[in-house]
Design a protein around this motif. Structure first.
Motif, PDB file in Angstrom:
ATOM      1  N   VAL A 125     -39.843 -11.806  26.535  1.00 25.13           N
ATOM      2  CA  VAL A 125     -39.189 -11.038  25.115  1.00 25.13           C
ATOM      3  C   VAL A 125     -38.913  -9.800  25.604  1.00 25.13           C
ATOM      4  CG1 VAL A 125     -40.271  -9.919  23.156  1.00 25.13           C
ATOM      5  CG2 VAL A 125     -41.387 -12.138  23.882  1.00 25.13           C
ATOM      6  N   PRO A 126     -37.584  -9.733  25.531  1.00 23.67           N
ATOM      7  CA  PRO A 126     -36.794  -8.320  26.078  1.00 23.67           C
ATOM      8  C   PRO A 126     -37.513  -7.075  25.359  1.00 23.67           C
ATOM      9  CG  PRO A 126     -35.244 -10.001  25.496  1.00 23.67           C
ATOM     10  CD  PRO A 126     -36.699 -10.530  24.775  1.00 23.67           C
ATOM     11  N   VAL A 127     -37.543  -6.138  26.101  1.00 26.98           N
ATOM     12  CA  VAL A 127     -38.040  -4.958  25.729  1.00 26.98           C
ATOM     13  C   VAL A 127     -36.766  -4.163  24.936  1.00 26.98           C
ATOM     14  CG1 VAL A 127     -39.584  -4.156  27.387  1.00 26.98           C
ATOM     15  CG2 VAL A 127     -37.174  -3.574  27.841  1.00 26.98           C
ATOM     16  N   VAL A 128     -35.483  -4.484  24.919  1.00 22.18           N
ATOM     17  CA  VAL A 128     -34.485  -4.113  24.533  1.00 22.18           C
ATOM     18  C   VAL A 128     -33.390  -5.311  24.626  1.00 22.18           C
ATOM     19  CG1 VAL A 128     -32.352  -2.647  24.464  1.00 22.18           C
ATOM     20  CG2 VAL A 128     -34.776  -1.801  25.313  1.00 22.18           C
ATOM     21  N   ARG A 129     -32.924  -5.441  23.310  1.00 22.96           N
ATOM     22  CA  ARG A 129     -31.704  -6.568  22.986  1.00 22.96           C
ATOM     23  C   ARG A 129     -30.207  -5.776  22.932  1.00 22.96           C
ATOM     24  NH1 ARG A 129     -32.651 -11.814  22.923  1.00 22.96           N
ATOM     25  NH2 ARG A 129     -34.653 -12.727  22.872  1.00 22.96           N
ATOM     26  N   VAL A 130     -29.240  -6.222  23.541  1.00 23.71           N
ATOM     27  CA  VAL A 130     -28.056  -5.646  23.387  1.00 23.71           C
ATOM     28  C   VAL A 130     -26.969  -6.759  23.271  1.00 23.71           C
ATOM     29  CG1 VAL A 130     -28.578  -3.431  24.794  1.00 23.71           C
ATOM     30  CG2 VAL A 130     -27.618  -5.711  25.905  1.00 23.71           C
ATOM     31  N   GLU A 169     -39.434 -16.795  36.584  1.00 18.54           N
ATOM     32  CA  GLU A 169     -40.846 -16.361  36.568  1.00 18.54           C
ATOM     33  C   GLU A 169     -41.260 -15.048  37.225  1.00 18.54           C
ATOM     34  OE1 GLU A 169     -40.767 -20.318  38.960  1.00 18.54           O
ATOM     35  OE2 GLU A 169     -39.669 -19.092  37.204  1.00 18.54           O
ATOM     36  N   ASP A 170     -40.434 -14.746  38.042  1.00 17.59           N
ATOM     37  CA  ASP A 170     -40.815 -13.575  39.225  1.00 17.59           C
ATOM     38  C   ASP A 170     -40.085 -12.216  38.584  1.00 17.59           C
ATOM     39  OD1 ASP A 170     -42.227 -15.308  40.583  1.00 17.59           O
ATOM     40  OD2 ASP A 170     -40.296 -15.555  42.067  1.00 17.59           O
ATOM     41  N   ILE A 171     -39.338 -12.215  37.444  1.00 18.23           N
ATOM     42  CA  ILE A 171     -38.846 -10.976  36.864  1.00 18.23           C
ATOM     43  C   ILE A 171     -39.734 -10.473  35.939  1.00 18.23           C
ATOM     44  CG2 ILE A 171     -36.874 -10.296  35.225  1.00 18.23           C
ATOM     45  CD1 ILE A 171     -35.313 -12.904  35.902  1.00 18.23           C
ATOM     46  N   ASP A 172     -39.833  -9.129  35.961  1.00 17.26           N
ATOM     47  CA  ASP A 172     -40.568  -8.240  35.351  1.00 17.26           C
ATOM     48  C   ASP A 172     -40.252  -8.232  34.043  1.00 17.26           C
ATOM     49  OD1 ASP A 172     -42.169  -6.331  34.369  1.00 17.26           O
ATOM     50  OD2 ASP A 172     -41.509  -4.811  35.970  1.00 17.26           O
ATOM     51  N   HIS A 173     -40.951  -8.787  33.230  1.00 18.12           N
ATOM     52  CA  HIS A 173     -40.891  -8.994  31.818  1.00 18.12           C
ATOM     53  C   HIS A 173     -40.855  -7.721  31.149  1.00 18.12           C
ATOM     54  CE1 HIS A 173     -41.840 -13.510  31.683  1.00 18.12           C
ATOM     55  NE2 HIS A 173     -41.065 -13.298  32.444  1.00 18.12           N
ATOM     56  N   ALA A 174     -41.703  -6.684  31.617  1.00 18.73           N
ATOM     57  CA  ALA A 174     -41.675  -5.414  30.800  1.00 18.73           C
ATOM     58  C   ALA A 174     -40.777  -4.575  30.980  1.00 18.73           C
ATOM     59  CB  ALA A 174     -43.145  -4.896  31.541  1.00 18.73           C
ATOM     60  N   ARG A 175     -39.759  -4.900  31.906  1.00 16.51           N
ATOM     61  CA  ARG A 175     -38.564  -4.223  31.931  1.00 16.51           C
ATOM     62  C   ARG A 175     -37.330  -5.045  31.635  1.00 16.51           C
ATOM     63  NH1 ARG A 175     -37.991  -4.112  37.214  1.00 16.51           N
ATOM     64  NH2 ARG A 175     -36.366  -2.317  37.414  1.00 16.51           N
ATOM     65  N   TYR A 176     -37.395  -6.186  31.171  1.00 21.68           N
ATOM     66  CA  TYR A 176     -36.328  -7.064  30.995  1.00 21.68           C
ATOM     67  C   TYR A 176     -35.478  -6.644  29.851  1.00 21.68           C
ATOM     68  CZ  TYR A 176     -33.827 -11.313  30.278  1.00 21.68           C
ATOM     69  OH  TYR A 176     -32.821 -12.349  30.098  1.00 21.68           O
ATOM     70  N   ILE A 177     -34.290  -6.285  30.168  1.00 23.35           N
ATOM     71  CA  ILE A 177     -33.266  -5.933  29.089  1.00 23.35           C
ATOM     72  C   ILE A 177     -32.425  -7.630  28.583  1.00 23.35           C
ATOM     73  CG2 ILE A 177     -31.221  -4.589  28.535  1.00 23.35           C
ATOM     74  CD1 ILE A 177     -32.057  -2.755  30.563  1.00 23.35           C
ATOM     75  N   LEU A 188     -30.180  -9.966  26.049  1.00 22.87           N
ATOM     76  CA  LEU A 188     -28.888 -10.196  25.229  1.00 22.87           C
ATOM     77  C   LEU A 188     -29.197 -10.663  23.684  1.00 22.87           C
ATOM     78  CD1 LEU A 188     -26.378 -11.735  27.961  1.00 22.87           C
ATOM     79  CD2 LEU A 188     -26.326  -9.455  26.941  1.00 22.87           C
ATOM     80  N   SER A 189     -28.260 -10.233  22.906  1.00 26.44           N
ATOM     81  CA  SER A 189     -28.378 -10.672  21.555  1.00 26.44           C
ATOM     82  C   SER A 189     -28.478 -12.094  21.224  1.00 26.44           C
ATOM     83  CB  SER A 189     -27.173 -10.256  20.744  1.00 26.44           C
ATOM     84  OG  SER A 189     -27.148 -10.859  19.522  1.00 26.44           O
ATOM     85  N   GLU A 190     -29.301 -12.333  20.450  1.00 25.05           N
ATOM     86  CA  GLU A 190     -29.912 -14.032  20.450  1.00 25.05           C
ATOM     87  C   GLU A 190     -28.589 -15.164  20.056  1.00 25.05           C
ATOM     88  OE1 GLU A 190     -32.952 -13.682  17.405  1.00 25.05           O
ATOM     89  OE2 GLU A 190     -34.526 -13.160  18.892  1.00 25.05           O
TER      90      GLU A 190
END
Length: 297
Positions: A213-218, A181-189, A191-193
């Motif tokens: 909700v990741p800003v980018v998924r890889v 819960e302390d991770i910055d969601h706005a910067r969270y990368i 993985l593919s679902e």
């Protein structure tokens, strides 16, 4: 239709002409034409119309083509299977599939260590995603598969090798452990679902009553790590990727700790070869050494 007739039909459809089809099949053009004529006679309808010196596929031929493609895919599978059985029969060859994170970190060292001691043995390594590894194992196209997560698949045996800790890599943080819960969601990368790590993290987010909700998924841990290195945000990856990817910040442990199983898959109806057993032993040793050197932050 006989197999030779199917071959001629397929070659004509693939090359667009009887002459080129004959060249592909290493037969004379009259011989190929004769086989085609017999095929049409046995079927009771034409496969090609002769228009302006060209062979134009009929409606019936176009309807048949997908089924013929399937036949040749099966023939190709059978050819690959017989080659695998022939070259591996003496126990001096092995084909391994591993997920990209391990293929870019620990598996090359395992292979190099094994090859240094056994230079005469043939090793083939592919980096693939988990479902592809399962498919190729079932098709006898791989001897061993090294994956993250657990796979319960009929026809395969799963051997648990180690639990790999998941870590946070974030240039803006230097101290851990870090709660989800302390991770910055706005910067969270993310993985593919379809990645087993992503599924594990999704459940952990839910347990923490937070939805990320990741800003980018890889698709790979390696790409997530590279984005972090470039300053694109923060990511949770496996500890081995964090350890071996150059230029990353110090990996931080999670609170509560999360880990992903490293599993080796092989066919249930085949005994492990001596090469496979040696590779497994080296893999366990290398992972143990790497985990011991992972910073406990």
């Amino acid at each position: 239709m006989r197999l030779r007739q199917i071959e001629v039909f397929y070659a004509i459809m693939s090359t667009g002409s009887l002459r080129r089809a004959a060249e592909v099949l290493h037969v004379s053009q009259p011989a190929a034409s004769k086989v085609l004529r017999y095929a049409e006679q046995s079927l009771g309808f034409a496969l090609f119309e002769r228009t302006g010196g060209r062979l134009v596929p009929t409606r019936e031929a176009r309807i048949m083509l997908p089924h013929v493609n399937t036949i040749f895919e099966k023939i190709s599978d059978l050819k690959r299977l017989t080659e695998n059985l022939r070259y591996a029969r003496n126990g001096h060859a092995i084909s391994i599939g591993c997920v990209p994170s391990l293929g870019l970190s620990i598996v090359p060292r395992v292979i190099q260590s094994y090859h240094a001691k056994h230079p005469g043995n043939e090793l083939t390594i592919d980096t693939l995603h988990g479902p592809e590894i399962v498919s190729r194992l079932l098709n006898h196209d791989l001897d061993l598969g090294i994956v993250f997560g657990t796979y319960e698949q009929q026809g395969l045996t799963a051997c648990h090798i180690a639990d790999i800790p998941l870590v946070l890599i974030d240039k803006q943080r230097t101290e851990g452990p870090v709660a989800l819960e302390d991770i910055d969601h706005a910067r969270y990368i993310g993985l593919s679902e379809n990645d087993p790590t992503a599924r594990l993290l999704d459940m952990a987010w839910e347990d923490a009553d937070h939805a990320a909700v990741p800003v980018v998924r890889v698709r790979t841990h390696y790409m997530a790590a590279e984005l972090v290195r470039l300053g694109g945000g923060c990511a949770i990856v496996d500890g081995l990727t964090a350890l071996h990817h150059p230029g990353l910040p110090v990996p931080l442990s999670l609170k509560p700790p999360l880990g992903m199983a490293c599993t080796v898959l092989f066919r249930a109806d085949h005994a492990l070869s001596h090469i496979s057993k040696d590779i497994l032993a080296l893999l366990q040793l290398e992972i143990k050494q790497d985990l011991a050197s992972l910073p406990a932050v």
